[in-house]
Design an enzyme around this catalytic site. Structure first.
Site, PDB file in Angstrom:
ATOM      1  N   SER A 144       0.974  -0.967  -0.008  1.00  0.00           N
ATOM      2  CA  SER A 144      -0.293   0.063  -0.059  1.00  0.00           C
ATOM      3  C   SER A 144       0.964   1.268  -0.098  1.00  0.00           C
ATOM      4  O   SER A 144       2.027   1.072   0.445  1.00  0.00           O
ATOM      5  CB  SER A 144      -0.809  -0.119   1.423  1.00  0.00           C
ATOM      6  N   TYR A 158      -1.546  -0.639  10.554  1.00  0.00           N
ATOM      7  CA  TYR A 158      -1.765  -0.846   9.161  1.00  0.00           C
ATOM      8  C   TYR A 158      -0.498  -0.402   8.395  1.00  0.00           C
ATOM      9  O   TYR A 158       0.320  -1.041   7.621  1.00  0.00           O
ATOM     10  CB  TYR A 158      -2.969  -0.336   8.603  1.00  0.00           C
TER      11      TYR A 158
HETATM   12  N1  LIG Z   1      -8.479  -0.844  -1.330  1.00  0.00           N
HETATM   13  C1  LIG Z   1      -7.577  -0.012  -1.075  1.00  0.00           C
HETATM   14  O1  LIG Z   1      -7.709   1.390  -1.212  1.00  0.00           O
HETATM   15  C2  LIG Z   1      -6.143  -0.594  -0.909  1.00  0.00           C
HETATM   16  C3  LIG Z   1      -5.288   0.270  -0.887  1.00  0.00           C
HETATM   17  C4  LIG Z   1      -3.993  -0.094  -0.759  1.00  0.00           C
HETATM   18  C5  LIG Z   1      -3.792  -1.419  -0.417  1.00  0.00           C
HETATM   19  N2  LIG Z   1      -4.683  -2.114  -0.290  1.00  0.00           N
HETATM   20  C6  LIG Z   1      -4.369  -3.540  -0.140  1.00  0.00           C
HETATM   21  O2  LIG Z   1      -5.280  -4.444  -1.061  1.00  0.00           O
HETATM   22  C7  LIG Z   1      -5.375  -5.885  -0.723  1.00  0.00           C
HETATM   23  C8  LIG Z   1      -6.725  -6.358  -0.873  1.00  0.00           C
HETATM   24  O3  LIG Z   1      -7.719  -5.373  -0.121  1.00  0.00           O
HETATM   25  P1  LIG Z   1      -9.014  -4.884  -0.857  1.00  0.00           P
HETATM   26  O4  LIG Z   1      -9.393  -3.619  -0.929  1.00  0.00           O
HETATM   27  O5  LIG Z   1      -9.157  -5.638  -2.227  1.00  0.00           O
HETATM   28  O6  LIG Z   1     -10.184  -5.484   0.373  1.00  0.00           O
HETATM   29  P2  LIG Z   1     -11.389  -6.381   0.456  1.00  0.00           P
HETATM   30  O7  LIG Z   1     -12.366  -6.128  -0.780  1.00  0.00           O
HETATM   31  O8  LIG Z   1     -12.091  -5.949   1.748  1.00  0.00           O
HETATM   32  O9  LIG Z   1     -10.681  -7.747   0.259  1.00  0.00           O
HETATM   33  C9  LIG Z   1     -10.004  -8.491   1.154  1.00  0.00           C
HETATM   34  C10 LIG Z   1     -10.090  -9.914   1.027  1.00  0.00           C
HETATM   35  O10 LIG Z   1      -9.158 -10.423   2.031  1.00  0.00           O
HETATM   36  C11 LIG Z   1      -9.795 -11.646   2.389  1.00  0.00           C
HETATM   37  N3  LIG Z   1      -9.389 -11.791   3.833  1.00  0.00           N
HETATM   38  C12 LIG Z   1      -9.517 -10.918   4.860  1.00  0.00           C
HETATM   39  N4  LIG Z   1      -9.073 -11.262   6.007  1.00  0.00           N
HETATM   40  C13 LIG Z   1      -8.746 -12.615   5.939  1.00  0.00           C
HETATM   41  C14 LIG Z   1      -7.928 -13.829   6.385  1.00  0.00           C
HETATM   42  N5  LIG Z   1      -7.495 -13.376   7.756  1.00  0.00           N
HETATM   43  N6  LIG Z   1      -7.518 -14.779   5.853  1.00  0.00           N
HETATM   44  C15 LIG Z   1      -7.558 -14.861   4.513  1.00  0.00           C
HETATM   45  N7  LIG Z   1      -8.247 -14.014   3.847  1.00  0.00           N
HETATM   46  C16 LIG Z   1      -8.618 -12.823   4.482  1.00  0.00           C
HETATM   47  C17 LIG Z   1     -11.263 -11.313   2.150  1.00  0.00           C
HETATM   48  O11 LIG Z   1     -12.023 -12.362   2.423  1.00  0.00           O
HETATM   49  P3  LIG Z   1     -12.655 -13.142   3.716  1.00  0.00           P
HETATM   50  O12 LIG Z   1     -13.203 -11.969   4.828  1.00  0.00           O
HETATM   51  O13 LIG Z   1     -13.861 -13.706   3.269  1.00  0.00           O
HETATM   52  O14 LIG Z   1     -11.630 -13.632   4.644  1.00  0.00           O
HETATM   53  C18 LIG Z   1     -10.977 -10.747   0.965  1.00  0.00           C
HETATM   54  O15 LIG Z   1     -11.087 -11.694   0.087  1.00  0.00           O
HETATM   55  C19 LIG Z   1      -5.083  -5.600   0.832  1.00  0.00           C
HETATM   56  O16 LIG Z   1      -3.674  -6.178   1.094  1.00  0.00           O
HETATM   57  C20 LIG Z   1      -4.947  -4.049   1.163  1.00  0.00           C
HETATM   58  O17 LIG Z   1      -4.293  -3.917   2.251  1.00  0.00           O
HETATM   59  C21 LIG Z   1      -6.132  -1.927  -0.452  1.00  0.00           C
END
Ligand SMILES: NC(=O)c1ccc[n+]([C@@H]2O[C@H](COP(=O)([O-])OP(=O)(O)OC[C@H]3O[C@@H](n4cnc5c(N)ncnc54)[C@H](OP(=O)(O)O)[C@@H]3O)[C@@H](O)[C@H]2O)c1
Length: 254
Positions: A144, A158
């Site tokens: 991130s 985070y």
């Molecule tokens: N969205 C943003 O603005 C942003 C920015 C920078 C970085 N990121 C990074 O991008 C990545 C993906 O996030 P996203 O934004 O796509 O979020 P998201 O839509 O909320 O997806 C998160 C995913 O992680 C899974 N997950 C959560 N806890 C888990 C666990 N303990 N074990 C296994 N799987 C787990 C969730 O499924 P379940 O809940 O079913 O387990 C879901 O599939 C993350 O690493 C996040 O930090 C996101």
């Protein structure tokens, strides 16, 4: 220049929604067979069905990536089904609550670190042991921009976890180059997903504030992260390791 993933086996954590789901579908379109994992099997089964609709093989496996027993069972299962793992996308991440460092407690610290950093390192270790036996592979860690500088809201634990992801990327890249395993990171800016948008419910006006700080004046969609992932997972990036691609609409240079 070869951006194809034909015949490759990819394992994607957090593959049920958001950036992980977009990457899983993008990889299937690029020719890969894709294993998706997260905690909730029904959500994963839906994505696996979509992948099969694109003509690729897919497997949905429920696992909690903060738990070492789950990690080992996951890697064994993928290995049994496919016999190898060519690409690992360490995408699952969490930020269950927002707390300044003065207020963070051990429970919140552990919830974030266990998934975002400990799980990422130990899953990479387990998968690298498989890759090492099969002429290498590619690992892509989803970090991130918070790992490069603290974000405006107090989300420090985070940010610390994501800074750790960037260093884990470099350490693994250096140690595993000898096994033909390339390790890189993608650092997204602000993306519309459940995790990303959850911050907008906590602080009024925060979405507008982030848009104002982004030269491209918008929040990204999950699909916009996929091009960087395909580049790093394919032979198009054959001499790239230990690097981070920032995909943030210009936020970090503004
Ligand atoms: N969205 C943003 O603005 C942003 C920015 C920078 C970085 N990121 C990074 O991008 C990545 C993906 O996030 P996203 O934004 O796509 O979020 P998201 O839509 O909320 O997806 C998160 C995913 O992680 C899974 N997950 C959560 N806890 C888990 C666990 N303990 N074990 C296994 N799987 C787990 C969730 O499924 P379940 O809940 O079913 O387990 C879901 O599939 C993350 O690493 C996040 O930090 C996101």
């Amino acid at each position: 220049m070869d951006f194809s993933l034909t015949g490759k086996v990819a394992l994607i954590t957090g593959g049920s929604r958001g950036i992980g789901r977009a990457t899983a579908l993008g990889f299937a379109r690029a020719g890969a067979d894709v294993v998706v994992t997260s905690r909730k099997l029904p959500d994963l089964e839906e994505v696996a069905e979509e992948i099969r609709g694109l003509g690729s093989k897919s497997l949905a496996v429920a696992s909690h990536i903060g738990r070492l027993d789950d990690i080992n069972a996951l890697v064994n299962k993928v290995n049994e089904e496919f016999g190898r793992i060519d690409i690992l996308i360490n995408n699952a991440g969490t930020s269950p609550a927002i707390a300044p460092i003065l207020d963070v407690d051990e429970r919140l610290w552990d919830a974030i670190m266990n998934l975002n950093l400990k799980g990422l390192v130990f899953l990479s270790q387990a998968v690298a042991r498989v890759m090492k036996e099969h002429d290498g592979g590619k690992i892509i860690n989803v970090a991130s921009i918070d790992g490069l500088r603290p974000e405006p809201m107090p989300n420090g634990t985070y940010a610390i976890s994501k800074a750790g992801v960037l260093m884990a990327t470099r350490v693994m890249a250096v140690e595993w180059a000898q096994y033909k395993i390339r390790v890189n990171a993608v650092a997204p800016g602000n993306v519309h997903t459940r995790l990303g948008d959850s911050r907008f419910e906590v602080i009024a006006g925060y979405e507008e504030e982030l848009v104002k700080r982004t030269p491209m004046k918008r929040i990204a969609e999950p699909d916009e992260m996929v091009g960087a992932m395909i580049y790093l997972a394919s032979d198009a990036s054959s001499f790239v390791t230990g690097q981070t691609i920032v995909v943030d609409g210009g936020t970090m240079v503004a």
